[in-house]
Design an enzyme around this catalytic site. Structure first.
Site, PDB file in Angstrom:
ATOM      1  N   ASP A  26       0.764  -1.259  -0.045  1.00  0.00           N
ATOM      2  CA  ASP A  26      -0.033  -0.091  -0.022  1.00  0.00           C
ATOM      3  C   ASP A  26       1.000   1.467   0.100  1.00  0.00           C
ATOM      4  O   ASP A  26       1.947   1.159   0.606  1.00  0.00           O
ATOM      5  CB  ASP A  26      -0.958  -0.041   1.191  1.00  0.00           C
ATOM      6  CG  ASP A  26      -1.929   1.023   0.988  1.00  0.00           C
ATOM      7  OD1 ASP A  26      -2.498   1.481   0.020  1.00  0.00           O
ATOM      8  OD2 ASP A  26      -2.737   1.571   2.145  1.00  0.00           O
ATOM      9  N   ASN A  28       1.167   3.301  -2.942  1.00  0.00           N
ATOM     10  CA  ASN A  28       1.663   3.947  -4.299  1.00  0.00           C
ATOM     11  C   ASN A  28       1.304   5.443  -4.567  1.00  0.00           C
ATOM     12  O   ASN A  28       1.945   5.981  -5.097  1.00  0.00           O
ATOM     13  CB  ASN A  28       1.329   3.007  -5.443  1.00  0.00           C
ATOM     14  CG  ASN A  28       1.866   1.524  -5.289  1.00  0.00           C
ATOM     15  OD1 ASN A  28       2.842   1.199  -4.301  1.00  0.00           O
ATOM     16  ND2 ASN A  28       1.199   0.411  -6.039  1.00  0.00           N
ATOM     17  N   ARG A  39      -1.023   9.164 -10.007  1.00  0.00           N
ATOM     18  CA  ARG A  39      -0.973   7.895  -9.180  1.00  0.00           C
ATOM     19  C   ARG A  39      -0.387   6.895  -9.797  1.00  0.00           C
ATOM     20  O   ARG A  39       0.548   5.952  -9.339  1.00  0.00           O
ATOM     21  CB  ARG A  39      -2.540   7.584  -8.833  1.00  0.00           C
ATOM     22  CG  ARG A  39      -3.015   8.511  -7.693  1.00  0.00           C
ATOM     23  CD  ARG A  39      -4.513   8.261  -7.519  1.00  0.00           C
ATOM     24  NE  ARG A  39      -4.566   6.860  -6.894  1.00  0.00           N
ATOM     25  CZ  ARG A  39      -4.437   6.605  -5.491  1.00  0.00           C
ATOM     26  NH1 ARG A  39      -4.167   7.444  -4.878  1.00  0.00           N
ATOM     27  NH2 ARG A  39      -4.599   5.420  -5.173  1.00  0.00           N
ATOM     28  N   HIS A  43       1.973   3.239  -9.065  1.00  0.00           N
ATOM     29  CA  HIS A  43       1.935   1.897  -9.429  1.00  0.00           C
ATOM     30  C   HIS A  43       3.134   1.211 -10.372  1.00  0.00           C
ATOM     31  O   HIS A  43       3.589   0.103 -10.225  1.00  0.00           O
ATOM     32  CB  HIS A  43       0.580   1.704 -10.195  1.00  0.00           C
ATOM     33  CG  HIS A  43      -0.693   2.179  -9.284  1.00  0.00           C
ATOM     34  ND1 HIS A  43      -0.623   1.716  -7.779  1.00  0.00           N
ATOM     35  CD2 HIS A  43      -1.731   2.955  -9.713  1.00  0.00           C
ATOM     36  CE1 HIS A  43      -1.851   2.337  -7.474  1.00  0.00           C
ATOM     37  NE2 HIS A  43      -2.355   3.002  -8.519  1.00  0.00           N
ATOM     38  N   SER A  72     -11.065  -7.027  -4.118  1.00  0.00           N
ATOM     39  CA  SER A  72     -12.326  -7.070  -4.656  1.00  0.00           C
ATOM     40  C   SER A  72     -12.962  -5.675  -4.600  1.00  0.00           C
ATOM     41  O   SER A  72     -14.047  -5.176  -5.174  1.00  0.00           O
ATOM     42  CB  SER A  72     -13.276  -8.040  -4.094  1.00  0.00           C
ATOM     43  OG  SER A  72     -12.990  -8.177  -2.642  1.00  0.00           O
ATOM     44  N   ARG A  77     -12.497   2.319  -7.474  1.00  0.00           N
ATOM     45  CA  ARG A  77     -11.693   3.296  -7.736  1.00  0.00           C
ATOM     46  C   ARG A  77     -11.979   3.916  -9.075  1.00  0.00           C
ATOM     47  O   ARG A  77     -12.721   3.417  -9.910  1.00  0.00           O
ATOM     48  CB  ARG A  77     -10.197   2.737  -7.908  1.00  0.00           C
ATOM     49  CG  ARG A  77      -9.645   2.425  -6.524  1.00  0.00           C
ATOM     50  CD  ARG A  77      -8.217   2.326  -6.632  1.00  0.00           C
ATOM     51  NE  ARG A  77      -7.850   2.013  -5.224  1.00  0.00           N
ATOM     52  CZ  ARG A  77      -6.505   2.272  -4.711  1.00  0.00           C
ATOM     53  NH1 ARG A  77      -5.597   2.546  -5.555  1.00  0.00           N
ATOM     54  NH2 ARG A  77      -6.190   1.708  -3.490  1.00  0.00           N
ATOM     55  N   LEU A 137      10.611 -20.922  -5.500  1.00  0.00           N
ATOM     56  CA  LEU A 137       9.583 -19.772  -4.461  1.00  0.00           C
ATOM     57  C   LEU A 137       8.348 -19.826  -5.109  1.00  0.00           C
ATOM     58  O   LEU A 137       8.165 -19.990  -6.399  1.00  0.00           O
ATOM     59  CB  LEU A 137      10.303 -18.407  -4.737  1.00  0.00           C
ATOM     60  CG  LEU A 137       9.351 -17.154  -4.406  1.00  0.00           C
ATOM     61  CD1 LEU A 137       9.233 -17.301  -2.830  1.00  0.00           C
ATOM     62  CD2 LEU A 137      10.087 -15.921  -4.945  1.00  0.00           C
ATOM     63  N   ARG A 191       2.025  -4.763   6.196  1.00  0.00           N
ATOM     64  CA  ARG A 191       1.330  -3.911   5.426  1.00  0.00           C
ATOM     65  C   ARG A 191       2.355  -2.616   5.253  1.00  0.00           C
ATOM     66  O   ARG A 191       2.545  -2.052   6.411  1.00  0.00           O
ATOM     67  CB  ARG A 191       0.152  -3.525   5.964  1.00  0.00           C
ATOM     68  CG  ARG A 191      -0.679  -2.639   5.121  1.00  0.00           C
ATOM     69  CD  ARG A 191      -2.083  -2.415   5.474  1.00  0.00           C
ATOM     70  NE  ARG A 191      -2.678  -1.523   4.562  1.00  0.00           N
ATOM     71  CZ  ARG A 191      -3.892  -1.610   4.313  1.00  0.00           C
ATOM     72  NH1 ARG A 191      -4.839  -2.433   4.678  1.00  0.00           N
ATOM     73  NH2 ARG A 191      -4.550  -0.741   3.279  1.00  0.00           N
TER      74      ARG A 191
HETATM   75  C1  IPE Z   1      -5.872  -2.661  -0.563  1.00  0.00           C
HETATM   76  O1  IPE Z   1      -5.109  -1.595  -0.691  1.00  0.00           O
HETATM   77  C2  IPE Z   1      -5.002  -3.904  -0.822  1.00  0.00           C
HETATM   78  C3  IPE Z   1      -4.006  -3.901  -1.918  1.00  0.00           C
HETATM   79  C4  IPE Z   1      -2.912  -3.157  -1.466  1.00  0.00           C
HETATM   80  C5  IPE Z   1      -4.460  -4.180  -3.173  1.00  0.00           C
HETATM   81  P1  IPE Z   1      -6.213  -0.364  -0.445  1.00  0.00           P
HETATM   82  O2  IPE Z   1      -5.214   1.161  -0.417  1.00  0.00           O
HETATM   83  O3  IPE Z   1      -7.230  -0.330  -1.484  1.00  0.00           O
HETATM   84  O4  IPE Z   1      -6.868  -0.466   0.984  1.00  0.00           O
HETATM   85  P2  IPE Z   1      -7.767   0.162   1.887  1.00  0.00           P
HETATM   86  O5  IPE Z   1      -9.127   0.191   1.083  1.00  0.00           O
HETATM   87  O6  IPE Z   1      -7.393   1.556   1.859  1.00  0.00           O
HETATM   88  O7  IPE Z   1      -8.048  -0.620   3.342  1.00  0.00           O
HETATM   89  C1  IPE Z   2      -1.584   0.130  -3.397  1.00  0.00           C
HETATM   90  O1  IPE Z   2      -1.489   1.638  -3.540  1.00  0.00           O
HETATM   91  C2  IPE Z   2      -1.912  -0.523  -4.688  1.00  0.00           C
HETATM   92  C3  IPE Z   2      -3.347  -0.755  -4.993  1.00  0.00           C
HETATM   93  C4  IPE Z   2      -4.300  -0.747  -4.088  1.00  0.00           C
HETATM   94  C5  IPE Z   2      -3.421  -1.378  -6.224  1.00  0.00           C
HETATM   95  P1  IPE Z   2      -2.581   2.801  -3.390  1.00  0.00           P
HETATM   96  O2  IPE Z   2      -2.893   2.932  -4.705  1.00  0.00           O
HETATM   97  O3  IPE Z   2      -3.765   2.356  -2.389  1.00  0.00           O
HETATM   98  O4  IPE Z   2      -1.838   4.120  -2.717  1.00  0.00           O
HETATM   99  P2  IPE Z   2      -2.294   4.976  -1.783  1.00  0.00           P
HETATM  100  O5  IPE Z   2      -2.860   4.224  -0.506  1.00  0.00           O
HETATM  101  O6  IPE Z   2      -3.345   5.776  -2.291  1.00  0.00           O
HETATM  102  O7  IPE Z   2      -1.134   5.697  -1.367  1.00  0.00           O
HETATM  103 MG    MG Z   3      -3.907   2.549  -0.451  1.00  0.00          MG
END
Ligand code: IPE
Ligand code: IPE
Ligand code: MG
Length: 253
Positions: A26, A28, A39, A43, A72, A77, A137, A191
């Site tokens: 999380d 990115n 954004r 990624h 899911s 988004r 792995l 996390r």
């Molecule tokens: C969800 O991340 C899990 C992934 C990294 C794919 P989010 O950034 O979407 O999580 P929430 O919804 O804020 O908890």
């Molecule tokens: C996690 O990074 C990647 C995915 C959920 C795909 P985020 O996109 O949730 O990044 P933040 O949480 O907005 O910084």
């Molecule tokens: Mg996030």
């Protein structure tokens, strides 16, 4: 101190290594925002860090790595971000599978894949087949995955397999149907990005996993950061309900 070094020559003792590491990658978006980038740039950088994480696991002898790539709930988004994420996923599969295969990595994708573009589904199947015999792995990508979905799909398949059984189900009856049935439960959960929640990741399997939360954003989570997480894990006492004293007693004592 060796434990905190990212040098591949100073790897902590193999015996204390987690066998299975599960990660919510999380942060990115925030990483990109800090740099005034879109954004998706976060990624893209995030994919690079996945590569580095796989390398780290191979070097450290970690046998299972499970990464949450798309939940899911992430369909909520903006459509543009979702489709860019899908494109990245396709690109990564096309570009990385060959190298994963050469390095003995077995790739699996878990989740409700039916919602993905048929072309992506096909790429996933091909990648899984190509790497099916590898055993250095096990890399598992959770995509359109939800822990509750996993439990429910397992329940449904379990019931369908024995339609006449009415009662007396046990945990062990369900486990063969869960998406991660091939792996031991995660030893270490990480996390990144500062949030301290599970976000519907592996709910069943995390029952006794050691949890590690860090404010470090995923695109900054390099090998040195991973070593910090492992060092934290190695200091924990995994009691699984027993007392501390019981753990130092001899087996069968
Ligand atoms: C969800 O991340 C899990 C992934 C990294 C794919 P989010 O950034 O979407 O999580 P929430 O919804 O804020 O908890
Ligand atoms: C996690 O990074 C990647 C995915 C959920 C795909 P985020 O996109 O949730 O990044 P933040 O949480 O907005 O910084
Ligand atoms: Mg996030």
């Amino acid at each position: 101190m060796a434990l905190f070094s990212s040098s591949t020559r100073q790897i902590p003792q193999a015996a204390a290594m987690p066998r299975h590491v599960a990660v919510i990658m999380d942060g990115n978006g925030r990483w990109a925002k800090k740099r005034f980038l879109p954004r998706v740039a976060g990624h893209v950088k995030g994919v690079e860090l996945v590569r580095e994480m796989v390398r780290s696991c191979l070097e450290r002898g970690i046998r299972y790595l499970t990464l949450f790539a798309f939940s899911s709930e992430n369909w909520r988004r903006p459509a543009e971000e979702v489709s860019l994420l899908m494109e990245l996923f396709v690109k990564a599969l096309q570009q990385e599978v060959e190298k994963l295969d050469r390095n003995g990595v077995r790739l699996r994708v878990i989740g409700d894949l039916g919602r993905f573009d048929p072309k992506l589904q096909q790429l996933i199947r091909e990648a899984e087949e190509k790497t099916a015999l590898n055993d250095r792995l096990d890399l598992t990508i959770a995509a359109n995955y939800g822990g509750r979905w996993d439990i429910m799909q397992a329940v449904n398949r379990m019931l369908a397999a024995q339609p006449d059984k009415r009662a007396g189900w046990e945990e062990g009856d369900l486990e063969p149907y869960l998406s991660m049935q091939f792996a031991p439960e995660p030893d270490l959960f990480i996390r990144t990005g500062g949030e301290e929640r599970i976000s519907n990741f592996l709910l069943w399997q995390l029952a006794y996993t050691e949890l590690y939360f860090t404010p470090t954003l995923w695109p900054d989570f390099d090998a040195a950061e991973f070593d910090k997480a492992i060092a934290s894990y190695q200091q924990r006492e995994r009691r699984f309900g027993r007392t501390s004293e019981q753990l130092t007693e001899k087996p069968n004592a």
